[in-house]
Design a protein around this motif. Structure first.
Motif, PDB file in Angstrom:
ATOM      1  N   ASN A   1       0.802  -1.227   0.000  1.00 52.80           N
ATOM      2  CA  ASN A   1       0.000   0.000   0.000  1.00 52.80           C
ATOM      3  C   ASN A   1       0.835   1.276   0.000  1.00 52.80           C
ATOM      4  O   ASN A   1       0.408   2.294  -0.559  1.00 52.80           O
ATOM      5  N   LEU A   2       2.012   1.246   0.608  1.00 48.12           N
ATOM      6  CA  LEU A   2       2.792   2.474   0.761  1.00 48.12           C
ATOM      7  C   LEU A   2       3.193   3.123  -0.565  1.00 48.12           C
ATOM      8  O   LEU A   2       3.167   4.356  -0.680  1.00 48.12           O
ATOM      9  N   PRO A   3       3.577   2.359  -1.619  1.00 53.26           N
ATOM     10  CA  PRO A   3       3.948   3.033  -2.877  1.00 53.26           C
ATOM     11  C   PRO A   3       2.763   3.494  -3.718  1.00 53.26           C
ATOM     12  O   PRO A   3       2.966   4.141  -4.749  1.00 53.26           O
ATOM     13  N   MET A   4       1.541   3.173  -3.315  1.00 59.18           N
ATOM     14  CA  MET A   4       0.376   3.484  -4.157  1.00 59.18           C
ATOM     15  C   MET A   4       0.199   4.978  -4.456  1.00 59.18           C
ATOM     16  O   MET A   4      -0.239   5.339  -5.555  1.00 59.18           O
ATOM     17  N   PRO A   5       0.530   5.901  -3.515  1.00 56.13           N
ATOM     18  CA  PRO A   5       0.404   7.326  -3.867  1.00 56.13           C
ATOM     19  C   PRO A   5       1.243   7.733  -5.080  1.00 56.13           C
ATOM     20  O   PRO A   5       0.909   8.722  -5.747  1.00 56.13           O
ATOM     21  N   LEU A   6       2.292   6.985  -5.386  1.00 57.41           N
ATOM     22  CA  LEU A   6       3.104   7.307  -6.562  1.00 57.41           C
ATOM     23  C   LEU A   6       2.285   7.203  -7.841  1.00 57.41           C
ATOM     24  O   LEU A   6       2.557   7.905  -8.824  1.00 57.41           O
ATOM     25  N   MET A   7       1.279   6.316  -7.846  1.00 56.40           N
ATOM     26  CA  MET A   7       0.437   6.148  -9.031  1.00 56.40           C
ATOM     27  C   MET A   7      -0.395   7.401  -9.320  1.00 56.40           C
ATOM     28  O   MET A   7      -0.807   7.635 -10.456  1.00 56.40           O
ATOM     29  N   VAL A   8      -0.639   8.214  -8.289  1.00 50.26           N
ATOM     30  CA  VAL A   8      -1.482   9.391  -8.455  1.00 50.26           C
ATOM     31  C   VAL A   8      -0.697  10.570  -9.032  1.00 50.26           C
ATOM     32  O   VAL A   8      -1.263  11.433  -9.707  1.00 50.26           O
ATOM     33  N   LEU A   9       0.614  10.610  -8.781  1.00 53.04           N
ATOM     34  CA  LEU A   9       1.401  11.786  -9.150  1.00 53.04           C
ATOM     35  C   LEU A   9       1.406  12.091 -10.650  1.00 53.04           C
ATOM     36  O   LEU A   9       1.386  13.269 -11.024  1.00 53.04           O
ATOM     37  N   PRO A  10       1.438  11.095 -11.561  1.00 55.22           N
ATOM     38  CA  PRO A  10       1.335  11.466 -12.982  1.00 55.22           C
ATOM     39  C   PRO A  10       0.031  12.180 -13.323  1.00 55.22           C
ATOM     40  O   PRO A  10       0.002  13.038 -14.206  1.00 55.22           O
ATOM     41  N   PHE A  11      -1.065  11.834 -12.630  1.00 58.14           N
ATOM     42  CA  PHE A  11      -2.339  12.525 -12.853  1.00 58.14           C
ATOM     43  C   PHE A  11      -2.279  13.963 -12.343  1.00 58.14           C
ATOM     44  O   PHE A  11      -2.929  14.854 -12.904  1.00 58.14           O
ATOM     45  N   LEU A  12      -1.520  14.183 -11.262  1.00 57.41           N
ATOM     46  CA  LEU A  12      -1.391  15.514 -10.676  1.00 57.41           C
ATOM     47  C   LEU A  12      -0.187  16.243 -11.247  1.00 57.41           C
ATOM     48  O   LEU A  12       0.300  17.213 -10.641  1.00 57.41           O
ATOM     49  N   GLY A  13       0.315  15.772 -12.381  1.00 59.30           N
ATOM     50  CA  GLY A  13       1.382  16.436 -13.091  1.00 59.30           C
ATOM     51  C   GLY A  13       0.942  16.672 -14.526  1.00 59.30           C
ATOM     52  O   GLY A  13      -0.234  16.878 -14.809  1.00 59.30           O
ATOM     53  N   SER A  14       1.895  16.593 -15.443  1.00 59.06           N
ATOM     54  CA  SER A  14       1.571  16.828 -16.851  1.00 59.06           C
ATOM     55  C   SER A  14       1.423  15.528 -17.629  1.00 59.06           C
ATOM     56  O   SER A  14       1.558  15.518 -18.842  1.00 59.06           O
ATOM     57  N   GLY A  15       1.137  14.435 -16.924  1.00 59.74           N
ATOM     58  CA  GLY A  15       1.053  13.145 -17.587  1.00 59.74           C
ATOM     59  C   GLY A  15      -0.138  12.997 -18.510  1.00 59.74           C
ATOM     60  O   GLY A  15      -0.048  12.347 -19.555  1.00 59.74           O
ATOM     61  N   PHE A  16      -1.273  13.602 -18.161  1.00 61.36           N
ATOM     62  CA  PHE A  16      -2.502  13.385 -18.916  1.00 61.36           C
ATOM     63  C   PHE A  16      -3.054  14.670 -19.534  1.00 61.36           C
ATOM     64  O   PHE A  16      -3.712  14.615 -20.562  1.00 61.36           O
ATOM     65  N   VAL A  17      -2.801  15.795 -18.887  1.00 68.29           N
ATOM     66  CA  VAL A  17      -3.195  17.096 -19.443  1.00 68.29           C
ATOM     67  C   VAL A  17      -2.078  18.092 -19.131  1.00 68.29           C
ATOM     68  O   VAL A  17      -1.308  17.902 -18.181  1.00 68.29           O
TER      69      VAL A  17
END
Length: 252
Positions: free
Chosen positions: A174-190
């Motif tokens: 569970n601990l590394p799961m927040p890393l999955m969110v960071l591309p969404f909160l960056g320039s990964g998708f928009v």
């Protein structure tokens, strides 16, 4: 020299695990591939128009972000693998053997890097099949590999440290799961500039964004500029922090 040979032995152990369980690579690549197909075919028309292009243009924009998302996905698998070794007692047995202590963790890191690169290759091939057409030269692709390698190295050491600080395999997963969110909160998708001011500031000053922008520029055949310097600085900082933290936990 002993640390190098022992690390090579531990790397072979990890590669054998990878060959025996190829489904792990599909697991690491599975979520990014689903995101790729979902965003391109469901949202791609609208997103591509917003970028001044079409669905294919959005596939090109999206692919670098999903490469980095794959790294975050693989970090969870690395944490689980290290925590499982700790729980099963194999690392305790390694500590009693006449091998370099650092080689056990180094083997995990190098093996995880190999798995992550294969998973990224799966995502990239999928993107090519649905219309992604990079303009990178051979030197550009070499730069892409270099950027990916340094960020995978950094995130993998961080995931090893998170595994060692965990009390159980479940916690480690569970601990590394927040890393999955960071591309969404960056320039990964928009683009980050399309976000509200506070979120835009965060997107522009978190580690995933300069890595994504460096990959995006290299794949488009453009110089990455200051994004590459920022990506290297973030990668070095994360790698050093993860390594020192993991070594301290492992020795204790």
């Amino acid at each position: 020299m002993r640390a190098i040979t022992d690390s090579a032995t531990m790397l072979r152990r990890q590669l054998r695990h990878m060959m025996r369980h190829p489904s792990l690579i599909l697991t690491f690549a599975g979520v990014p591939v689903v995101f790729l197909l979902l965003f391109v075919y469901v949202f791609g028309g609208t997103m591509g128009a917003g970028l001044g292009g079409d669905r294919t243009a959005y596939a090109g924009y999206l692919t670098p972000g999903l490469m980095v998302t794959t790294i975050a996905s693989a970090a969870q698998g690395t944490a689980i693998a290290v925590a499982s070794d700790m729980a099963e007692g194999i690392i305790a047995r390694f500590k009693t053997m006449a091998i370099a202590r650092v080689s056990v963790l180094t083997g995990h890191v190098l093996g995880a890097m190999a798995q992550t690169f294969v998973a990224i290759a799966v995502v990239t091939v999928t993107a090519l099949l649905i219309g992604f057409r990079p303009a990178a030269s051979a030197l550009g692709w070499l730069g892409v590999a270099g950027v990916l390698a340094m960020f995978i190295f950094a995130v993998t050491w961080l995931s090893v440290a998170l595994a060692l600080v965990s009390k159980s395999v479940t916690t480690a997963s569970n601990l590394p799961m927040p890393l999955m969110v960071l591309p969404f909160l960056g320039s990964g998708f928009v683009p980050a500039e399309s976000m509200p001011p506070g979120l835009r500031w965060f997107a522009e000053h978190q580690p995933f964004t300069p890595v994504i922008e460096s990959l995006r520029a290299l794949l488009a055949g453009r110089p990455p500029g200051t994004a590459l310097v920022e990506a290297a600085a973030w990668s070095a900082g994360i790698a050093l922090t993860g390594y020192l933290w993991a070594r301290r936990l492992y020795n204790r």
